[in-house]
Write a protein that holds these residues in place. Structure first.
Motif, mmCIF file in Angstrom:
data_model
loop_
_atom_site.group_PDB
_atom_site.id
_atom_site.type_symbol
_atom_site.label_atom_id
_atom_site.label_comp_id
_atom_site.label_asym_id
_atom_site.label_seq_id
_atom_site.Cartn_x
_atom_site.Cartn_y
_atom_site.Cartn_z
ATOM 1 N N GLY A 1 -1.454 -6.827 25.984
ATOM 2 C CA GLY A 1 -2.427 -5.753 25.855
ATOM 3 C C GLY A 1 -2.932 -5.658 24.430
ATOM 4 O O GLY A 1 -3.042 -6.662 23.734
ATOM 5 N N PHE A 2 -3.193 -4.415 23.995
ATOM 6 C CA PHE A 2 -3.574 -4.227 22.604
ATOM 7 C C PHE A 2 -2.940 -2.946 22.085
ATOM 8 O O PHE A 2 -2.557 -2.062 22.852
ATOM 9 N N ALA A 3 -2.807 -2.891 20.776
ATOM 10 C CA ALA A 3 -2.189 -1.732 20.132
ATOM 11 C C ALA A 3 -3.109 -1.211 19.044
ATOM 12 O O ALA A 3 -3.829 -1.975 18.404
ATOM 13 N N ARG A 4 -3.080 0.101 18.863
ATOM 14 C CA ARG A 4 -3.720 0.733 17.715
ATOM 15 C C ARG A 4 -2.603 1.005 16.722
ATOM 16 O O ARG A 4 -1.613 1.652 17.047
ATOM 17 N N LEU A 5 -2.742 0.485 15.506
ATOM 18 C CA LEU A 5 -1.681 0.543 14.497
ATOM 19 C C LEU A 5 -2.191 1.123 13.192
ATOM 20 O O LEU A 5 -3.361 0.944 12.848
ATOM 21 N N ARG A 6 -1.282 1.749 12.464
ATOM 22 C CA ARG A 6 -1.574 2.166 11.083
ATOM 23 C C ARG A 6 -0.569 1.475 10.178
ATOM 24 O O ARG A 6 0.629 1.405 10.485
ATOM 25 N N LEU A 7 -1.062 0.980 9.058
ATOM 26 C CA LEU A 7 -0.167 0.403 8.063
ATOM 27 C C LEU A 7 0.625 1.532 7.429
ATOM 28 O O LEU A 7 0.087 2.614 7.185
ATOM 29 N N PRO A 8 1.902 1.311 7.138
ATOM 30 C CA PRO A 8 2.737 2.397 6.607
ATOM 31 C C PRO A 8 2.417 2.722 5.149
ATOM 32 O O PRO A 8 2.068 1.839 4.371
ATOM 33 N N ASP A 9 2.547 3.999 4.804
ATOM 34 C CA ASP A 9 2.440 4.415 3.403
ATOM 35 C C ASP A 9 3.708 4.027 2.648
ATOM 36 O O ASP A 9 3.672 3.748 1.466
ATOM 37 N N ALA A 10 4.832 4.056 3.358
ATOM 38 C CA ALA A 10 6.120 3.662 2.789
ATOM 39 C C ALA A 10 6.867 2.848 3.844
ATOM 40 O O ALA A 10 6.638 3.006 5.039
#
Length: 168
Positions: free
Chosen positions: A96-105
């Motif tokens: 499938g697909f994922a919506r991701l955010r890069l981590p701040d930490a």
């Protein structure tokens, strides 16, 4: 390409840039970062992470490694691009697909959404829909096109019909 990326001018039919780095084993996609750098999706080919994680390797504008982020539970990345909000990445992968955010930490990506294709495997690419209310994804090997709403619910799905066990 092996251990890196090539940028190709399709009209001129020539390589216009090449970048190789030991952190880039099996690169599947590259996405520009707002700071002039880029992030590349990498599928680990061996070891304990094989088939369990996609790595996102981030480089600065001067092509120095900045960080390696882990996308846990995903494997065989296919494409990577920014969602329309400019803060979330769309990662297509095997199921499938994922919506991701890069981590701040830390080094583990935040999963904003995990959207599974309705059948088959190998979701190759996903883009925000033109209408702005969801996503359109191309699924491989069974030749599918799936439209998801913004919450990941399948709105429509079209797959090439099978006849006698073969895809037309």
């Amino acid at each position: 390409c092996k251990r890196g990326v090539l940028v190709v001018d399709l009209r001129a039919r020539k390589v216009v840039d090449e970048f190789r780095h030991p952190l880039l084993d099996e690169v599947t996609a590259v996405c520009d970062m707002p700071d002039g750098g880029f992030v590349a999706s990498v599928n680990p080919r061996t070891g304990p992470d094989k088939n369990k994680v996609v790595l996102l390797v981030r480089f600065s504008a001067d092509r120095k490694p900045v960080a390696t982020y882990r996308c846990e539970g995903f494997f065989y990345a296919r494409s990577l691009e920014w969602d329309r909000d400019g803060k979330t990445l769309l990662l297509s992968w095997e199921k499938g697909f994922a919506r991701l955010r890069l981590p701040d930490a830390g080094n583990v990506c935040q999963v904003v959404g995990d959207f599974r294709q309705p059948k088959g495997r190998n979701l190759f690419d996903v883009v925000p829909s033109i209408s702005g209310d969801g996503y359109v994804a191309g699924c491989g090997y069974r030749g599918g096109l799936v439209r998801f709403d913004k919450d990941g619910k399948v709105q429509s799905a079209w797959f090439v019909p099978e006849q006698d066990g073969c895809t037309q």
